[in-house]
Design a protein around this motif. Sequence first.
Motif, mmCIF file in Angstrom:
data_model
loop_
_atom_site.group_PDB
_atom_site.id
_atom_site.type_symbol
_atom_site.label_atom_id
_atom_site.label_comp_id
_atom_site.label_asym_id
_atom_site.label_seq_id
_atom_site.Cartn_x
_atom_site.Cartn_y
_atom_site.Cartn_z
ATOM 1 N N ALA A 67 0.821 -1.207 0.000
ATOM 2 C CA ALA A 67 0.000 0.000 0.000
ATOM 3 C C ALA A 67 0.858 1.261 0.000
ATOM 4 O O ALA A 67 2.059 1.228 0.262
ATOM 5 C CB ALA A 67 -0.916 -0.001 1.219
ATOM 6 N N GLY A 68 0.204 2.381 -0.292
ATOM 7 C CA GLY A 68 0.855 3.676 -0.196
ATOM 8 C C GLY A 68 1.690 4.031 -1.418
ATOM 9 O O GLY A 68 1.613 3.405 -2.471
ATOM 10 N N GLU A 69 2.513 5.073 -1.267
ATOM 11 C CA GLU A 69 3.314 5.568 -2.386
ATOM 12 C C GLU A 69 4.647 4.856 -2.505
ATOM 13 O O GLU A 69 5.321 4.973 -3.530
ATOM 14 C CB GLU A 69 3.548 7.069 -2.230
ATOM 15 N N GLY A 70 5.045 4.145 -1.468
ATOM 16 C CA GLY A 70 6.311 3.438 -1.512
ATOM 17 C C GLY A 70 6.639 2.850 -0.161
ATOM 18 O O GLY A 70 5.831 2.900 0.776
ATOM 19 N N ALA A 71 7.818 2.295 -0.045
ATOM 20 C CA ALA A 71 8.237 1.674 1.212
ATOM 21 C C ALA A 71 9.754 1.667 1.277
ATOM 22 O O ALA A 71 10.440 1.781 0.259
ATOM 23 C CB ALA A 71 7.692 0.256 1.328
ATOM 24 N N CYS A 72 10.272 1.545 2.487
ATOM 25 C CA CYS A 72 11.717 1.457 2.677
ATOM 26 C C CYS A 72 11.994 0.461 3.801
ATOM 27 O O CYS A 72 11.092 0.053 4.534
ATOM 28 C CB CYS A 72 12.322 2.815 2.999
ATOM 29 N N GLY A 73 13.235 0.084 3.935
ATOM 30 C CA GLY A 73 13.601 -0.858 4.978
ATOM 31 C C GLY A 73 15.097 -0.901 5.150
ATOM 32 O O GLY A 73 15.849 -0.283 4.381
ATOM 33 N N SER A 74 15.543 -1.618 6.168
ATOM 34 C CA SER A 74 16.972 -1.766 6.422
ATOM 35 C C SER A 74 17.229 -3.168 6.938
ATOM 36 O O SER A 74 16.302 -3.930 7.239
ATOM 37 C CB SER A 74 17.468 -0.736 7.439
ATOM 38 N N PHE A 75 18.496 -3.520 7.044
ATOM 39 C CA PHE A 75 18.898 -4.808 7.593
ATOM 40 C C PHE A 75 19.219 -4.685 9.083
ATOM 41 O O PHE A 75 20.090 -5.383 9.599
ATOM 42 C CB PHE A 75 20.094 -5.354 6.825
ATOM 43 N N LYS A 117 6.916 -1.596 5.512
ATOM 44 C CA LYS A 117 8.369 -1.643 5.478
ATOM 45 C C LYS A 117 8.805 -2.805 4.610
ATOM 46 O O LYS A 117 8.207 -3.881 4.653
ATOM 47 C CB LYS A 117 8.941 -1.793 6.894
ATOM 48 N N LEU A 118 9.855 -2.583 3.847
ATOM 49 C CA LEU A 118 10.351 -3.651 2.992
ATOM 50 C C LEU A 118 10.947 -4.767 3.843
ATOM 51 O O LEU A 118 11.651 -4.512 4.812
ATOM 52 C CB LEU A 118 11.405 -3.113 2.031
ATOM 53 N N ASP A 119 10.682 -6.000 3.462
ATOM 54 C CA ASP A 119 11.221 -7.153 4.172
ATOM 55 C C ASP A 119 12.485 -7.637 3.475
ATOM 56 O O ASP A 119 12.795 -7.225 2.352
ATOM 57 C CB ASP A 119 10.182 -8.266 4.214
ATOM 58 N N HIS A 120 13.211 -8.560 4.120
ATOM 59 C CA HIS A 120 14.482 -8.995 3.544
ATOM 60 C C HIS A 120 14.277 -9.797 2.266
ATOM 61 O O HIS A 120 15.182 -9.878 1.431
ATOM 62 C CB HIS A 120 15.288 -9.809 4.560
#
Length: 451
Positions: A67-75, A117-120
């Motif tokens: 959903a939404g305009e985008g997503a981000c994530g980290s390790f 949030k982006l997953d691994h």
Amino acid sequence: MSLVAAYIVPHPPLAVPEVGRGEELKIADTLAGYREVSRRVAAHEPETILVVSPHSAYFGDWIYLGAGEGACGSFEQFGTPQVRASLVYDGEFRDALAACGEGEGLSVGCVSARAKKLDHGIMVPLYYLEECYPSDRYRAVSIGGSGVPREELLAFGRCMARTAHGLGRRTVLLVSGDLSHKLKADGPYGFDPAGPRFDEAFARVVESGDPAGFADLDPALCEDAAECGLSGFIMLAGALAEARSQDGVKFTSELLSLEGPFGVGYGVAAFERREPALSKADPLVALARATIEQYVRTRTVPVALTLPGDLPNRAGCFVSIHTASTGELRGCIGTIDPVRATLADEVIENAVSASTRDPRFPAITVPELDDLEISVDVLFPPESATVGDLDPKRYGVIVSQGFKRGLLLPDLEGVDTVREQLHIACMKAGIDPRAGFDAIDIERFEVVRHA
């Protein structure tokens, strides 16, 4: 435009060097597979990449879209918060895909905050994709794995290809999924005989050339093997089947790597639109023609080719295109010195430029493809020359003055004298020929013309 390629990649976090800290070297084949996939994706220049991950929101009765305009994530959970990834979503594609799924009676949509949030499963392949095709060059749709029945996964895959075709999007499908988690007794999940059997079955399906076989794998085998990517693999099968029915094209199927040293199976597979068959005519002309036809129709290019051994590995070349029925020039672009890794790559790039980027002409269109005459000139290295050293039938000429430089190929119709050759070359370079040819630097070169 439509679906141009699909790839299967695994997602072990230790594949990221900052996480693996040397352990990633034990899966060298997988890393090579990632980089090959990244190179191929960049060659396709997709506008939209569909990313399927079983570690996004996974439902037994629903297919999740980010959903939404985008997503981000980290390790961060793997001790390296500084390694980050982000995606901008293609909202138009996502909404059209959801509508297509709903039209097929599927349960699909954006319902979970978990996948913001982006997953691994997404970030690991993105880490390598970023090397060749940064995320600012495309938009994405994040899709979760799902436990819905297999026929529904196939139907959703068909919606992927149908949506890409309907929107005119040049699209790549990237399915992230590990294979069996039970390959070794000392692995994190132990050993089950179903583990290696599942990975062998995966390899057989890929090598068969028919990914529909993913939907036929024994459910008990899949459960005992503790696989995590099968639902995405089945979506891929549906997408490729629909793409074939839309355009009548076939897809190649390659197993790029398969290994499991840590007890979990990692497979990398590529499914590419089959390139137009090269004729038995001159291989460089055949490659240039195949490139032009494929690029004009799909905005994709051939990704690999081995030329005969009697051709140079690297060389500058020019691709010239004429309208066969009238003999009029339709495009000509080239390189004096090689700038690509191989002569084949040089021909591919210059064929694309000559057909669509020559500033003197509009881009070639599909109706023109059957009326093209194509030649490829392979250049010998240029050498310094004087006016007296030139022969417009044998030698091409390069003139330069400061930053201005112009080239004219040899043996051109209507160019019969050295003076005519130098005059035209100067005009192409933006050099005033009235100043005299003594005021310019001259080089000559020979070519081998492939026509």
